[in-house]
Design an enzyme around this catalytic site. Structure first.
Site, PDB file in Angstrom:
ATOM      1  CG  ASP A   7      -1.861   1.144   1.281  1.00 27.01           C
ATOM      2  OD1 ASP A   7      -2.220   1.671   0.215  1.00 27.01           O
ATOM      3  OD2 ASP A   7      -2.254   1.542   2.399  1.00 27.01           O
ATOM      4  CD  GLU A  67      -5.197   0.836  -2.445  1.00 23.33           C
ATOM      5  OE1 GLU A  67      -6.220   0.277  -2.019  1.00 23.33           O
ATOM      6  OE2 GLU A  67      -4.598   1.744  -1.850  1.00 23.33           O
ATOM      7  CG  ASP A 140      -0.663   3.210   5.974  1.00 23.98           C
ATOM      8  OD1 ASP A 140      -1.232   3.702   4.993  1.00 23.98           O
ATOM      9  OD2 ASP A 140      -0.432   3.836   7.021  1.00 23.98           O
TER      10      ASP A 140
END
Length: 163
Positions: A7, A67, A140
């Protein structure tokens, strides 16, 4: 199959490595790479590259997922995340890993079965799917684990890999 999920962010990049055990999933490790805001951007990006490269070298995942860039209004934030995302993709490519890229909607759908799930629902499902006693922290890291889980589901459903 062991997958690393990332992420990306300039200040904080989440990572999570998930091992598919056939009938269950296991969190191998997870956490964040943080960079100091007072450092010049190029030093922050170099630190991110070095730490992700060391993580990949240590755990030797077989595949990776990141992502996709998503933003609504803040262009400055999107640019910083895009730079961190590029560094993450570079570290993965230099390690020879194939990379899946997923939107937040795809990650939510894969983990909860509902693309409109909120952050807490995703975190609770990550905890359940990985048989953890509590929600992974910080956020996160939980997001990175969700990205790794999404990628494992994708690999299974496209028959690119079987347990």
């Amino acid at each position: 199959m062991m997958v690393v999920g990332i992420d990306p962010g300039t200040a904080t990049t989440g990572y999570g490595i998930v091992q598919d055990k056939g009938r269950s999933l296991e969190a191998v490790t997870y956490g964040v790479v943080t960079t100091a805001p007072f450092l010049p951007l190029e030093q922050r990006l170099a630190q991110l590259f070095d730490e992700l490269s060391a993580l990949i070298q240590r755990f030797k995942p077989e595949s990776a997922a990141v992502e996709q860039l998503f933003f609504q209004r803040n262009v400055r934030t999107a640019m910083a995340v895009g730079q961190a995302r590029g560094v993450a993709l570079l570290a993965l490519a230099k390690a020879g890993l194939s990379v899946g890229e997923y939107s937040p909607l795809q990650v939510k759908q894969a983990v909860t079965g509902y693309g409109g799930a909120d952050k807490n629902q995703v975190q609770q499902m990550v905890r359940l799917l990985l048989n953890l006693s509590e929600i992974p922290r910080p956020d996160d890291a939980a997001d990175a684990l969700a990205i790794a889980i999404c990628h494992l589901h994708h690999l299974r459903t496209t028959q690119q890999w079987r347990a």
